[in-house]
Design a protein around this motif. Structure first.
Motif, PDB file in Angstrom:
ATOM      1  N   TYR A  97       0.717  -0.999   0.127  1.00 42.72           N
ATOM      2  CA  TYR A  97       0.018   0.085   0.123  1.00 42.72           C
ATOM      3  C   TYR A  97       0.710   1.541   0.082  1.00 42.72           C
ATOM      4  CZ  TYR A  97      -3.992   2.981   1.255  1.00 42.72           C
ATOM      5  OH  TYR A  97      -4.963   4.174   1.313  1.00 42.72           O
ATOM      6  N   ASP A  98       1.897   1.338   0.750  1.00 41.97           N
ATOM      7  CA  ASP A  98       2.666   2.346   0.799  1.00 41.97           C
ATOM      8  C   ASP A  98       3.565   2.630  -0.404  1.00 41.97           C
ATOM      9  OD1 ASP A  98       1.997   2.897   3.429  1.00 41.97           O
ATOM     10  OD2 ASP A  98       3.662   1.927   4.087  1.00 41.97           O
ATOM     11  N   ALA A  99       4.360   1.586  -0.890  1.00 34.28           N
ATOM     12  CA  ALA A  99       5.062   1.859  -2.205  1.00 34.28           C
ATOM     13  C   ALA A  99       4.132   2.202  -3.276  1.00 34.28           C
ATOM     14  CB  ALA A  99       5.830   0.731  -2.240  1.00 34.28           C
ATOM     15  N   VAL A 100       2.995   1.439  -3.510  1.00 31.66           N
ATOM     16  CA  VAL A 100       2.082   1.777  -4.709  1.00 31.66           C
ATOM     17  C   VAL A 100       1.360   2.837  -4.438  1.00 31.66           C
ATOM     18  CG1 VAL A 100       0.216   0.847  -5.978  1.00 31.66           C
ATOM     19  CG2 VAL A 100       1.868  -0.534  -5.216  1.00 31.66           C
ATOM     20  N   GLY A 101       1.132   3.514  -3.428  1.00 27.72           N
ATOM     21  CA  GLY A 101       0.371   4.797  -2.881  1.00 27.72           C
ATOM     22  C   GLY A 101       1.240   5.742  -3.441  1.00 27.72           C
ATOM     23  N   HIS A 102       2.491   5.742  -3.154  1.00 25.64           N
ATOM     24  CA  HIS A 102       3.456   6.938  -3.532  1.00 25.64           C
ATOM     25  C   HIS A 102       3.423   6.941  -4.810  1.00 25.64           C
ATOM     26  CE1 HIS A 102       6.836   9.445  -2.647  1.00 25.64           C
ATOM     27  NE2 HIS A 102       7.381   9.180  -3.744  1.00 25.64           N
ATOM     28  N   TRP A 103       3.588   5.687  -5.553  1.00 30.87           N
ATOM     29  CA  TRP A 103       3.903   5.723  -6.921  1.00 30.87           C
ATOM     30  C   TRP A 103       2.586   6.321  -7.628  1.00 30.87           C
ATOM     31  CZ3 TRP A 103       0.783   3.087 -10.599  1.00 30.87           C
ATOM     32  CH2 TRP A 103       1.315   3.044 -11.861  1.00 30.87           C
ATOM     33  N   ALA A 104       1.598   6.132  -7.051  1.00 30.68           N
ATOM     34  CA  ALA A 104       0.133   6.667  -7.641  1.00 30.68           C
ATOM     35  C   ALA A 104       0.198   8.272  -7.551  1.00 30.68           C
ATOM     36  CB  ALA A 104      -0.943   6.212  -6.864  1.00 30.68           C
ATOM     37  N   GLU A 105       0.696   8.783  -6.097  1.00 26.66           N
ATOM     38  CA  GLU A 105       0.419   9.930  -6.048  1.00 26.66           C
ATOM     39  C   GLU A 105       1.359  10.824  -6.989  1.00 26.66           C
ATOM     40  OE1 GLU A 105       1.685  10.242  -1.870  1.00 26.66           O
ATOM     41  OE2 GLU A 105      -0.341   9.229  -1.277  1.00 26.66           O
ATOM     42  N   GLN A 106       2.628  10.306  -7.196  1.00 25.51           N
ATOM     43  CA  GLN A 106       3.402  10.938  -8.277  1.00 25.51           C
ATOM     44  C   GLN A 106       2.806  10.947  -9.533  1.00 25.51           C
ATOM     45  OE1 GLN A 106       7.030   8.308  -7.794  1.00 25.51           O
ATOM     46  NE2 GLN A 106       8.143  10.412  -6.893  1.00 25.51           N
ATOM     47  N   ARG A 107       1.812  10.079  -9.832  1.00 24.86           N
ATOM     48  CA  ARG A 107       1.334  10.208 -11.213  1.00 24.86           C
ATOM     49  C   ARG A 107      -0.181  10.768 -11.246  1.00 24.86           C
ATOM     50  NH1 ARG A 107       5.064   6.836 -10.542  1.00 24.86           N
ATOM     51  NH2 ARG A 107       6.251   5.954 -12.130  1.00 24.86           N
ATOM     52  N   ALA A 108      -0.342  11.514 -10.151  1.00 24.90           N
ATOM     53  CA  ALA A 108      -1.779  12.109  -9.862  1.00 24.90           C
ATOM     54  C   ALA A 108      -2.886  11.028  -9.935  1.00 24.90           C
ATOM     55  CB  ALA A 108      -2.084  13.183 -10.870  1.00 24.90           C
ATOM     56  N   ILE A 109      -2.674  10.022  -9.417  1.00 22.60           N
ATOM     57  CA  ILE A 109      -3.898   9.070  -9.363  1.00 22.60           C
ATOM     58  C   ILE A 109      -4.602   9.013  -8.265  1.00 22.60           C
ATOM     59  CG2 ILE A 109      -4.539   6.412  -9.789  1.00 22.60           C
ATOM     60  CD1 ILE A 109      -1.827   6.298 -11.389  1.00 22.60           C
ATOM     61  N   ALA A 110      -5.854   9.217  -8.137  1.00 25.52           N
ATOM     62  CA  ALA A 110      -6.581   9.400  -6.963  1.00 25.52           C
ATOM     63  C   ALA A 110      -7.242   8.098  -6.491  1.00 25.52           C
ATOM     64  CB  ALA A 110      -7.985  10.237  -7.082  1.00 25.52           C
ATOM     65  N   TYR A 111      -7.232   7.963  -5.169  1.00 28.71           N
ATOM     66  CA  TYR A 111      -7.679   6.784  -4.681  1.00 28.71           C
ATOM     67  C   TYR A 111      -7.916   7.093  -3.038  1.00 28.71           C
ATOM     68  CZ  TYR A 111      -2.927   6.178  -2.480  1.00 28.71           C
ATOM     69  OH  TYR A 111      -1.983   6.579  -1.681  1.00 28.71           O
ATOM     70  N   ALA A 112      -9.019   6.284  -2.494  1.00 31.67           N
ATOM     71  CA  ALA A 112      -9.350   6.479  -1.220  1.00 31.67           C
ATOM     72  C   ALA A 112      -8.989   5.282  -0.309  1.00 31.67           C
ATOM     73  CB  ALA A 112     -10.745   6.786  -1.034  1.00 31.67           C
ATOM     74  N   SER A 113      -8.759   4.269  -0.941  1.00 28.19           N
ATOM     75  CA  SER A 113      -8.399   3.097   0.158  1.00 28.19           C
ATOM     76  C   SER A 113      -7.596   2.006  -0.527  1.00 28.19           C
ATOM     77  CB  SER A 113      -9.856   2.496   0.407  1.00 28.19           C
ATOM     78  OG  SER A 113     -10.574   1.898  -0.668  1.00 28.19           O
TER      79      SER A 113
END
Length: 646
Positions: free
Chosen positions: A528-544
């Motif tokens: 969750y942490d690693a993929v979450g950071h990867w997603a944030e860098q690409r402006a991919i929104a998620y809530a859970s």
């Protein structure tokens, strides 16, 4: 008369070469030889508290005398549950003074599972770190009648307990001090009661294939294991150790407690798990052990930090690190560095490698190890390129975790090194690894059938498949019991493939299916942490976690990782389809052990619907997963999951 003076040279049990023969004897030897040397440190309210060896022995003697007053006696288990604490460690050794043995339990074990870890040794007395653990023990006692007496270390919240029902460790110590004052010979008696054949600790197997088995390790087993590791150059005297590993894991009891006592180290305990990373930097241990996943997480922290740093720092990192990794690859292959490469390494140590090691708290880690499962080449090379002499070791609880380890002359990405001094390793006709050594246990607690299956003519059947290379280095492939075949007859070990997928920082857990099927598929749990950071860098929104796992971009990311691993596999053993699961495998749900090992039979049962969908041509499947929340409340998490092709 002080405890230090009572422990005069020559009065405690010794081995044939003059070493302390028990952990109790090691404390006495340390108090006599180096009474003022710091043996333990613990951070409390931001300040490091210290115990010299003489002071430590006095505290342990008082605890032993107090525990005996409560009724703890020979050959009894002493349940201990909580995080790392100096006084918890003292209490374990105090139990040994009475020829009893501690049986530590993982602090996150729920009440329903607790009786499993109190099956052996008839534990009538238990020590809990704090109110949370006391409450669990009280509920266990209401159900089972044990433990009869509960001791707590942390006083916060203790005012709610009935007088005499639950007592503080301070009260136990006070009782013990009174007894020591009234009985002048008691201290000397306590130091000399314990013998090499007495049980030091009762640990439990991981329980990947069923109910965890009780594994008693004796003083002679542990003394022999630590002596072999020291003879091999893997342990040294006067180390700075960092006590953060789970107390119920053999790695903490052997590498931290036992090695610390036997080799007169300083054992540093963090204030709490949440401050461990900060406290690690302050300690800067000389010896450090972590599981491969922990090293992966450290690498992720560095990469994330560099991605968020200044352009100058990123530029320096991107210039020096590839060169350091290339140089380390060259060294491991037996090559010599050119003058230019040595110059780059010296400058890199000043501007990049040194600061990163200091940031991690590993600036003084002369001996760093990893074990328990395979480690990815990228992670292994990265830390060695930094100048941290990371090595792999191999062992099991049954062998005191000390069987084989890499030396600087046997570094390899795929082996765990040669056998330690005093350890014999051979491979039987089925490919199973067999081990014979003084560090191997005598058998499982009250389980003759399991003992007979595991031990034969002095050899331990490890249950692991592997082979020896020409130089004697051991290669571990996986569990013998996990060797399976596809319906087309292709032989494979799911765990071997799973570990290679988990080399990626983006994958936390994975289960590979294929036994009796035509091809391989997988359930993947993202990190969750690693993929979450990867997603944030690409402006991919998620809530859970659930939402992030089903993002199209994340699906493509995982598909690419699987495709990369597929290139190392024969065509018949490549993963063809997978599902990103909407929850992680959880120990509270029984899907992994407390040491994060997959319980394959549980996974195959819980996710049978998904396994079938991976093979029936479905593109999507609705699935309701059972989950356990903090506090034990159960619920479900429903999601429509996409089945993806690789």
């Amino acid at each position: 008369m002080t405890a230090a003076r009572l422990a005069a040279p020559g009065i405690w049990p010794r081995t044939s070469d003059g070493r302390p023969a028990t952990l109790v004897a090691a404390v006495a030897a340390n108090a006599a030889e180096a009474p003022g040397r710091i043996g333990f440190r613990e951070r409390e309210f931001g300040v490091w508290q210290e115990w010299s060896w003489a002071h430590a022995q006095q505290e342990i003697l008082a605890m032993a005398a107090g525990l005996e007053d409560l009724g703890l006696g020979p050959e009894e288990a002493f349940t201990v549950v909580g995080d790392n604490r100096v006084r918890m460690y003292f209490a374990m050794v105090a139990a040994n003074m009475l020829r009893a043995f501690p049986s530590p339990v993982f602090p996150d074990v729920p009440v329903d599972e607790f009786p499993t870890y109190m099956r052996f040794g008839k534990p009538r007395i238990a020590l809990a770190e704090d109110q949370e653990q006391v409450d669990k023990l009280l509920e266990v006692r209401a159900r089972t009648g044990r433990p009869e007496r509960i001791i707590y270390d942390d006083r916060r919240g203790s005012s709610t307990y009935a007088a005499g029902d639950v007592i503080s460790l301070d009260d136990v110590i006070a009782r013990g001090r009174a007894r020591l004052a009234q009985q002048p010979r008691l201290a000397s008696d306590l130091i000399n009661r314990t013998g090499p054949d007495d049980i030091t600790v009762l640990l439990y197997s991981s329980g990947t294939t069923g109910t965890p088995k009780g594994i008693p390790l004796r003083h002679r087993n542990i003394v022999a294991g630590v002596a072999g590791a020291e003879a091999g150059g893997h342990f040294r005297r006067h180390e700075e150790l960092f006590a953060y590993l789970p107390t119920a894991w053999v790695g903490d009891f052997v590498f931290t407690v036992s090695a610390g006592l036997l080799l007169q180290a300083t054992i540093n305990v963090p204030e709490r798990q949440e401050t461990a990373l900060h406290d690690l930097r302050e300690v800067a241990p000389t010896f450090y052990l972590a599981a491969p996943r922990a090293w992966d997480n450290m690498l992720t922290r560095i990469q994330v930090g560099m991605a968020d740093s200044t352009p100058l720092k990123r530029g320096l990192f991107n210039f020096f690190m590839p060169r350091a990794i290339a140089a380390e690859r060259k060294r491991m292959a037996g090559g010599s560095l050119t003058l230019a490469e040595r110059l780059v390494a010296r400058v890199g140590e000043f501007v990049i490698y040194g600061p990163i090691k200091d940031y991690l708290g590993l600036s003084r880690a002369e001996r760093a190890f990893t074990g328990g499962e395979a480690m990815g080449d990228d992670t292994f090379l990265f830390f060695r390129a930094l100048g941290i002499k990371l090595k792999q070791f191999y062992g099991q609880t049954e062998t005191c975790a000390l069987s084989a380890a890499q030396g600087e002359d046997s570094i390899s990405g795929h082996t765990v090194g040669p056998a330690l001094p005093g350890v014999e390793v051979r491979i039987d006709e089925t490919g199973e690894i067999l081990i014979r050594a003084a560090s191997v246990f005598d058998g499982y607690f009250d389980d003759d059938a399991a003992t007979e299956s595991a031990l034969h003519e002095g050899w331990l059947r490890t249950g692991d498949a592997g082979y020896l290379e020409q130089d004697g280095s051991l290669v571990v492939l996986g569990r013998v019991s996990e060797v399976v075949r596809t319906s087309l007859g292709e032989r494979f070990i799911p765990n071997f493939i799973e570990n290679r997928l988990k080399f990626s920082a983006f994958v936390r857990n994975v289960a590979v299916f294929g036994a009796g099927r035509e091809e391989l598929t997988a359930l993947v749990c993202i990190d969750y942490d690693a993929v979450g950071h990867w997603a944030e860098q690409r402006a991919i929104a998620y809530a859970s976690y659930a939402e992030l796992s089903q993002k199209e971009e994340v699906g493509l990311l995982v598909a690419g990782l699987i495709a990369q691993v597929n290139t190392t596999q024969p065509d018949a053993l490549r993963i063809r389809r997978f599902i990103n699961l909407h929850k992680d495998f959880d120990a509270d749900d029984g899907e992994v052990t407390r040491t994060r090992k997959l319980r394959r039979s549980v996974i195959e049962t819980n996710y049978a619907v998904l396994a079938d969908a991976l093979y029936d041509g479905s593109e999507r499947v609705a699935f309701e997963a059972a989950i356990t929340y903090d506090g034990g409340r159960r619920g479900t998490l429903r999601r429509e999951l996409q089945i993806r092709k690789v």
